[in-house]
Design an enzyme around this catalytic site. Structure first.
Site, PDB file in Angstrom:
ATOM      1  N   ASP A  39      -2.863  69.998   2.641  1.00  0.00           N
ATOM      2  CA  ASP A  39      -2.707  70.973   3.725  1.00  0.00           C
ATOM      3  C   ASP A  39      -3.302  72.340   3.378  1.00  0.00           C
ATOM      4  O   ASP A  39      -3.546  72.662   2.219  1.00  0.00           O
ATOM      5  CB  ASP A  39      -1.209  71.190   4.014  1.00  0.00           C
ATOM      6  CG  ASP A  39      -0.584  69.995   4.721  1.00  0.00           C
ATOM      7  OD1 ASP A  39      -1.240  68.941   4.801  1.00  0.00           O
ATOM      8  OD2 ASP A  39       0.561  70.128   5.175  1.00  0.00           O
ATOM      9  N   ASP A  40      -3.446  73.131   4.429  1.00  0.00           N
ATOM     10  CA  ASP A  40      -3.708  74.579   4.362  1.00  0.00           C
ATOM     11  C   ASP A  40      -5.133  74.972   3.993  1.00  0.00           C
ATOM     12  O   ASP A  40      -5.430  76.150   3.880  1.00  0.00           O
ATOM     13  CB  ASP A  40      -2.733  75.304   3.412  1.00  0.00           C
ATOM     14  CG  ASP A  40      -1.298  75.260   3.894  1.00  0.00           C
ATOM     15  OD1 ASP A  40      -1.044  74.601   4.932  1.00  0.00           O
ATOM     16  OD2 ASP A  40      -0.429  75.859   3.248  1.00  0.00           O
ATOM     17  N   HIS A  98      -4.023  71.686  11.652  1.00  0.00           N
ATOM     18  CA  HIS A  98      -2.828  72.337  11.081  1.00  0.00           C
ATOM     19  C   HIS A  98      -2.679  73.756  11.667  1.00  0.00           C
ATOM     20  O   HIS A  98      -2.151  74.642  11.018  1.00  0.00           O
ATOM     21  CB  HIS A  98      -2.987  72.387   9.563  1.00  0.00           C
ATOM     22  CG  HIS A  98      -1.721  72.644   8.788  1.00  0.00           C
ATOM     23  ND1 HIS A  98      -0.511  72.101   9.119  1.00  0.00           N
ATOM     24  CD2 HIS A  98      -1.493  73.384   7.664  1.00  0.00           C
ATOM     25  CE1 HIS A  98       0.408  72.502   8.237  1.00  0.00           C
ATOM     26  NE2 HIS A  98      -0.156  73.287   7.361  1.00  0.00           N
ATOM     27  N   HIS A 105      -1.575  79.089  11.081  1.00  0.00           N
ATOM     28  CA  HIS A 105      -0.355  78.685  10.392  1.00  0.00           C
ATOM     29  C   HIS A 105       0.874  79.524  10.768  1.00  0.00           C
ATOM     30  O   HIS A 105       1.577  80.064   9.913  1.00  0.00           O
ATOM     31  CB  HIS A 105      -0.595  78.797   8.869  1.00  0.00           C
ATOM     32  CG  HIS A 105       0.163  77.798   8.057  1.00  0.00           C
ATOM     33  ND1 HIS A 105       1.470  78.002   7.671  1.00  0.00           N
ATOM     34  CD2 HIS A 105      -0.187  76.606   7.525  1.00  0.00           C
ATOM     35  CE1 HIS A 105       1.866  76.968   6.931  1.00  0.00           C
ATOM     36  NE2 HIS A 105       0.881  76.107   6.822  1.00  0.00           N
ATOM     37  N   HIS A 141      -1.285  70.438  -1.353  1.00  0.00           N
ATOM     38  CA  HIS A 141      -2.059  71.523  -0.746  1.00  0.00           C
ATOM     39  C   HIS A 141      -3.414  71.679  -1.434  1.00  0.00           C
ATOM     40  O   HIS A 141      -3.521  71.414  -2.633  1.00  0.00           O
ATOM     41  CB  HIS A 141      -1.266  72.830  -0.810  1.00  0.00           C
ATOM     42  CG  HIS A 141      -0.064  72.800   0.082  1.00  0.00           C
ATOM     43  ND1 HIS A 141       1.108  72.160  -0.297  1.00  0.00           N
ATOM     44  CD2 HIS A 141       0.142  73.253   1.344  1.00  0.00           C
ATOM     45  CE1 HIS A 141       1.982  72.249   0.696  1.00  0.00           C
ATOM     46  NE2 HIS A 141       1.431  72.908   1.703  1.00  0.00           N
TER      47      HIS A 141
END
Ligand SMILES: [Zn+2]
Length: 278
Positions: free
Chosen positions: A92-93, A143, A147, A237
């Site tokens: 993620d991210d 995503h 965020h 991540h």
């Protein structure tokens, strides 16, 4: 009576001593550990996350994920079939231009395809990395743009968070995203229905490495090795915020792949793990 009390105290002392000698550490202990900070202000092309770093907020528990999956089984997924020796790595991210390329290098070398839940703003800052993800056979998920906490936004703002990211990724790769992961795992009934209406499947996880805490590779490996099983979706991540060090993630990755390959597992993308067709 007194004797029984003394015996009980003695047993407790022996158990506590055994635990500390065995070197057992719960993931909670890792959380309390003082972390070595890596200077993330260096040129990593990592725009900040609107809802703040992962470490500040983490409300979604495993129970909540399982409950939501039971309520919306064809919208929310958190693991695959337990009949197959398969698991999925998810990151993620990202992307950034520091940790993400290192993760991509390892996946390429090991011939593993993973699923990346990309932040739109970071994709805009690192289009070449997004292109590389796509070119090298990984699945790109949405995503959100920056965020945020979805529960704090209006439906219109949530829509643009997802749509802008979808457009950005499409502009770079000509691939339309259809898998979604919620920032901080924050979801509610309205959000789930809205995301479903936008044609997305929501992907949670069954193994949380909590790697954003800056864990050492050995700590990440311990968490994965003690929780992963058939059908696991592993959450890691590939980019952090300021002072978030993911070098443990990078270092642990080849060892995790090697260990499970030896055990007869294969690593697949989310659509493959869940038998989802676009
Ligand atoms: Zn995230």
């Amino acid at each position: 009576m007194m004797k029984r009390k003394m015996a009980l105290i003695l047993i407790v002392i022996i158990i506590l001593a055994a635990i500390s000698l065995s070197g057992y550490k719960s993931p909670m202990k890792y959380a309390a550990k003082k972390l070595t900070l890596w200077d993330h202000t260096k040129n990593t092309n990592t725009p900040t996350l609107a809802g703040g770093p992962e470490k500040k907020h983490r409300y979604t528990t495993r129970t909540k994920i399982i409950m939501m999956n039971h309520q919306y089984p064809y919208i929310i997924y958190y693991k695959g079939s337990n009949q197959k020796k398969q698991m999925a790595l998810t990151f993620d991210d990202g992307p950034d231009n520091y940790f993400t390329p290192q993760i991509l290098d390892i996946l390429k070398r090991e011939k593993v395809h993973a699923t990346f839940f990309v932040v739109g703003k970071r994709a805009e800052a690192n289009p070449q990395i997004v292109k590389r993800m796509y070119r090298e056979g990984h699945i790109i998920g949405n995503h959100t743009w920056d965020h945020p906490f979805l529960t704090k936004l209006s439906a219109a703002k949530r829509y643009s968070e997802i749509k802008d990211t979808e457009n950005e990724i499409f502009q770079i790769t000509h691939y339309k995203t259809w898998l979604f992961r919620a920032p901080y795992g924050e979801l509610n009934k309205d959000i789930i229905k809205q995301i479903d209406g936008m044609g997305y499947k929501i992907i949670a996880w069954s193994v949380d490495t909590v790697d954003w805490k800056g864990l050492k590779s050995g700590q990440i490996e311990t968490i994965v090795f003690s929780h992963a099983e058939n059908g696991s979706i592993i959450l890691q991540h590939c980019a952090g915020g300021k002072n978030e060090d993911l070098s443990g993630t990078v270092k642990a990755l080849p060892r995790i792949i090697e260990y499970y390959r030896r055990e007869g597992f294969s690593f697949v993308t989310i659509p493959e793990l869940l038998n989802l067709l676009q």
